[in-house]
Design a protein around this motif. Structure first.
Motif, PDB file in Angstrom:
ATOM      1  N   ALA A 312       0.854  -1.185   0.000  1.00 44.07           N
ATOM      2  CA  ALA A 312       0.000   0.000   0.000  1.00 44.07           C
ATOM      3  C   ALA A 312       0.887   1.231   0.000  1.00 44.07           C
ATOM      4  N   ASP A 313       0.411   2.298  -0.646  1.00 41.83           N
ATOM      5  CA  ASP A 313       1.214   3.511  -0.779  1.00 41.83           C
ATOM      6  C   ASP A 313       0.283   4.710  -0.856  1.00 41.83           C
ATOM      7  N   VAL A 314       0.677   5.797  -0.197  1.00 41.89           N
ATOM      8  CA  VAL A 314      -0.088   7.046  -0.291  1.00 41.89           C
ATOM      9  C   VAL A 314       0.245   7.714  -1.622  1.00 41.89           C
ATOM     10  N   ILE A 315      -0.764   7.922  -2.440  1.00 42.12           N
ATOM     11  CA  ILE A 315      -0.553   8.521  -3.761  1.00 42.12           C
ATOM     12  C   ILE A 315      -0.283  10.012  -3.600  1.00 42.12           C
ATOM     13  N   GLY A 316       0.813  10.460  -4.216  1.00 43.95           N
ATOM     14  CA  GLY A 316       1.135  11.883  -4.215  1.00 43.95           C
ATOM     15  C   GLY A 316       1.566  12.427  -2.881  1.00 43.95           C
ATOM     16  N   PHE A 317       2.173  11.591  -2.031  1.00 46.05           N
ATOM     17  CA  PHE A 317       2.568  12.090  -0.712  1.00 46.05           C
ATOM     18  C   PHE A 317       3.656  13.165  -0.822  1.00 46.05           C
ATOM     19  N   THR A 318       4.561  12.999  -1.773  1.00 46.42           N
ATOM     20  CA  THR A 318       5.623  13.994  -1.933  1.00 46.42           C
ATOM     21  C   THR A 318       5.039  15.353  -2.253  1.00 46.42           C
ATOM     22  N   GLY A 319       4.047  15.378  -3.168  1.00 44.27           N
ATOM     23  CA  GLY A 319       3.404  16.643  -3.497  1.00 44.27           C
ATOM     24  C   GLY A 319       2.646  17.216  -2.310  1.00 44.27           C
ATOM     25  N   MET A 320       1.985  16.357  -1.542  1.00 44.13           N
ATOM     26  CA  MET A 320       1.259  16.846  -0.368  1.00 44.13           C
ATOM     27  C   MET A 320       2.211  17.430   0.666  1.00 44.13           C
ATOM     28  N   VAL A 402      -6.665  11.945   1.458  1.00 39.09           N
ATOM     29  CA  VAL A 402      -5.555  11.035   1.216  1.00 39.09           C
ATOM     30  C   VAL A 402      -6.042   9.915   0.302  1.00 39.09           C
ATOM     31  N   ARG A 403      -5.241   9.617  -0.714  1.00 41.07           N
ATOM     32  CA  ARG A 403      -5.559   8.504  -1.606  1.00 41.07           C
ATOM     33  C   ARG A 403      -4.490   7.433  -1.446  1.00 41.07           C
ATOM     34  N   VAL A 404      -4.956   6.189  -1.361  1.00 40.60           N
ATOM     35  CA  VAL A 404      -4.059   5.062  -1.102  1.00 40.60           C
ATOM     36  C   VAL A 404      -4.232   4.032  -2.210  1.00 40.60           C
ATOM     37  N   ALA A 405      -3.115   3.590  -2.768  1.00 40.26           N
ATOM     38  CA  ALA A 405      -3.105   2.540  -3.788  1.00 40.26           C
ATOM     39  C   ALA A 405      -2.655   1.238  -3.148  1.00 40.26           C
ATOM     40  N   VAL A 406      -3.312   0.127  -3.541  1.00 41.17           N
ATOM     41  CA  VAL A 406      -3.034  -1.173  -2.936  1.00 41.17           C
ATOM     42  C   VAL A 406      -2.853  -2.206  -4.042  1.00 41.17           C
ATOM     43  N   GLY A 407      -1.834  -3.039  -3.893  1.00 37.87           N
ATOM     44  CA  GLY A 407      -1.615  -4.174  -4.775  1.00 37.87           C
ATOM     45  C   GLY A 407      -1.501  -5.452  -3.964  1.00 37.87           C
ATOM     46  N   VAL A 408      -2.156  -6.538  -4.435  1.00 41.25           N
ATOM     47  CA  VAL A 408      -2.186  -7.794  -3.684  1.00 41.25           C
ATOM     48  C   VAL A 408      -1.878  -8.948  -4.637  1.00 41.25           C
ATOM     49  N   HIS A 409      -1.008  -9.830  -4.202  1.00 44.95           N
ATOM     50  CA  HIS A 409      -0.672 -11.027  -4.954  1.00 44.95           C
ATOM     51  C   HIS A 409      -0.319 -12.121  -3.963  1.00 44.95           C
ATOM     52  N   SER A 437       4.252  -5.483  -5.431  1.00 47.81           N
ATOM     53  CA  SER A 437       4.719  -4.095  -5.436  1.00 47.81           C
ATOM     54  C   SER A 437       4.386  -3.407  -6.758  1.00 47.81           C
ATOM     55  N   ARG A 438       4.565  -4.113  -7.872  1.00 46.61           N
ATOM     56  CA  ARG A 438       4.289  -3.494  -9.176  1.00 46.61           C
ATOM     57  C   ARG A 438       2.792  -3.374  -9.445  1.00 46.61           C
ATOM     58  N   ARG A 449      -8.246   1.683  -7.235  1.00 47.30           N
ATOM     59  CA  ARG A 449      -7.564   1.859  -5.952  1.00 47.30           C
ATOM     60  C   ARG A 449      -6.915   0.565  -5.466  1.00 47.30           C
ATOM     61  N   ILE A 450      -7.438  -0.589  -5.913  1.00 45.73           N
ATOM     62  CA  ILE A 450      -6.889  -1.880  -5.518  1.00 45.73           C
ATOM     63  C   ILE A 450      -6.703  -2.717  -6.777  1.00 45.73           C
ATOM     64  N   LEU A 451      -5.518  -3.301  -6.923  1.00 47.18           N
ATOM     65  CA  LEU A 451      -5.258  -4.265  -7.982  1.00 47.18           C
ATOM     66  C   LEU A 451      -4.896  -5.593  -7.323  1.00 47.18           C
TER      67      LEU A 451
END
Length: 489
Positions: A312-320, A402-409, A437-438, A449-451
């Protein structure tokens, strides 16, 4: 954890915007580096078998609570014993002489109530030990000294040493053993031997006492004469006293050893719980439990298991963070991490590591329950629900959502500890980690938001598929063959 500066207006900054952003990121990096070094220091203390100062303080406090619980239990056991003895006295001793012994039992209860009421006093143990002396003195006096005139049988005082009532005094050793203090047992046994010996010696030294030593001065007594002396109501011999003292000493020593061993077990349990609680603040709780339970049984040896991996990762945290100072950015990151931990642990996941403004979690690596994929999918959906609830509060006070992206495998990985002597980490390694991660990174281009990979969703079961709105083949960076992924908006 809510960010305390989120609602405040940013103060004017005389620096240029790019330079301010660089300084903010540098400040945040220093804070994160400090927290990381603190984490390593705590883990190094634990691995070396030592407790950090804060944990040592909690260990002492927990031991104190255990000792207070022991004192409370000893008082309740004492009260039950007094009640049983009082009932026995009612049955055994005729009135009004029984009233005298019931009054003594009541006084004995009062002597136990006072140190119990003062158990939180800073000199509670000194008070308890002092009242133990009074307990022994009272019980010895009640046994040896006859009741007042008119209440007792008019027998010589020497006859009171021939009854088995001395066993009641030994009950005080049982009470002392319940306090988790070997010193209390030794103290009680010592005073029992001393006060009882004093009482017997005072009776032995009376002028009306008959002794074998007096007969020996007049010449050797025959068997008939010896029996006559022994059956004399005023006879007192020292052999029973030596037997009582020796047995009391041995019983005290054995009981003190047993209490010492029990206290060691209690301290080990308390220390293990403090270590586990302290360690759980720096590693995932299930890893802390496994370390505490199997630290000396080859914990962390590499092994292959089927594990579900979530990134999981906060999208655009650097910009925020460009518009925030280091403190506000740190508070924002802390709020995200706190909510993430709560969700991951709710689904019995392992928080593998924090990755700046994101994290990696695994499911099924330690528990072996076989439902890691289902829990990982449920965690991803629950995490987005938690972020939505957080954003509702942030929007209400004018903060940016806050927007959060999630990847699951999921799939086979190698799980175990890896690192150097100075720094080890319990983690998972394998292609499954790279794919998860990818997938998280690919949410930007796919738009969800979730893959979740098709393999993970299939392993999770049909109940999880209903939350994903579309599916598509996706070629991940560094891979030649596309995989089917499912998207949750």
């Amino acid at each position: 954890m809510s960010e305390p500066f989120a609602a405040a207006e940013p103060s004017p900054d005389p620096l240029s915007k790019p330079r301010a952003a660089r300084l903010a990121r540098a400040g945040l990096a220093r804070m994160l580096a400090f927290r990381t070094s603190l984490r390593v220091a705590r883990l190094r203390h634990w691995l070396a078998g030592r407790l950090p100062p804060r944990a040592r303080g909690r260990l002492a406090e927990n031991v104190r609570h255990a000792e207070l619980a022991g004192l409370a239990f000893a008082f309740r056991a004492r009260a039950v014993a007094i009640a049983v003895v009082a009932l026995w006295l009612v049955v055994l001793v005729p009135w009004p002489r029984g009233l005298y012994y019931l009054a003594a039992a009541g006084l004995f209860f009062v002597l136990g109530t006072i140190p119990y009421a003062l158990r939180r006093h800073r000199r509670a143990w000194t008070i308890k030990l002092a009242f133990t002396v009074l307990d022994v003195a009272l019980m010895s006096a009640v046994i040896i000294v006859p009741p007042p005139a008119g209440l007792g049988i008019d027998w010589p005082i020497q006859t009171r040493l021939r009854t088995p009532e001395f066993l009641y005094v030994l009950l005080l050793l049982g009470e002392a053993a319940l306090t988790y203090r070997p010193l209390a047992v030794l103290w009680t046994g010592t005073w029992i031997a001393a006060i009882w010996s004093l009482g017997v010696w005072l009776v032995y030294g009376r002028e009306d006492t008959v002794r074998f030593v007096d007969a020996a001065r007049d010449g050797a007594a025959s068997a008939e004469e010896s029996l006559k002396i022994f059956l004399d109501p005023a006879y007192v011999g020292l052999t029973p006293l030596w037997t009582q003292v020796i047995v009391t000493g041995l019983f005290t020593l054995l009981l003190a050893i047993a209490v010492w061993r029990g206290r060691g077990t209690m301290l080990a349990q308390v220390r293990a719980e403090v270590v586990r609680a302290d360690l759980a603040r720096y590693v995932s709780p299930d890893v802390a439990d496994a370390l505490a339970a199997r630290a000396h049984a080859g914990f962390g040896a590499p092994q292959t298991r089927v594990v579900a991996v979530l990134f999981a990762d906060v999208i655009g945290f650097t910009g925020m963070s460009e518009g925030l100072g280091p403190e506000r950015a740190f508070a924002l990151l802390g709020g995200f991490r706190e909510r993430s931990c709560k969700v991951v642990f709710r689904h019995a996941g392992t928080l593998d590591k924090f990755l700046g403004d994101g994290f990696m979690a695994t499911f099924g690596g330690l528990d072996g329950r076989g439902d890691g994929a289902a829990r990982a999918i449920a965690c991803a959906l629950d995490l987005q629900h938690e972020i939505d609830a957080w954003n509702a509060k942030r929007t209400a006070r004018g903060a940016e959502p806050v927007r959060v992206a999630v990847g699951v495998h999921c799939g086979p990985v190698v799980i175990g500890t890896i690192g150097a002597d100075q720094r080890v980490e319990f983690t998972v390694i394998g292609d499954v980690v790279n794919v998860a991660s990818r997938l998280q990174s690919a949410t930007r281009e796919v738009g969800g938001r979730i893959l979740a990979s098709d393999h993970c969703l299939a392993a999770a079961g049909p109940a999880a598929a209903g939350r994903f709105t579309r599916s598509l083949p996706l070629t991940l960076r560094g891979r030649s063959q596309p995989i089917v992924v499912h998207v949750a908006e």
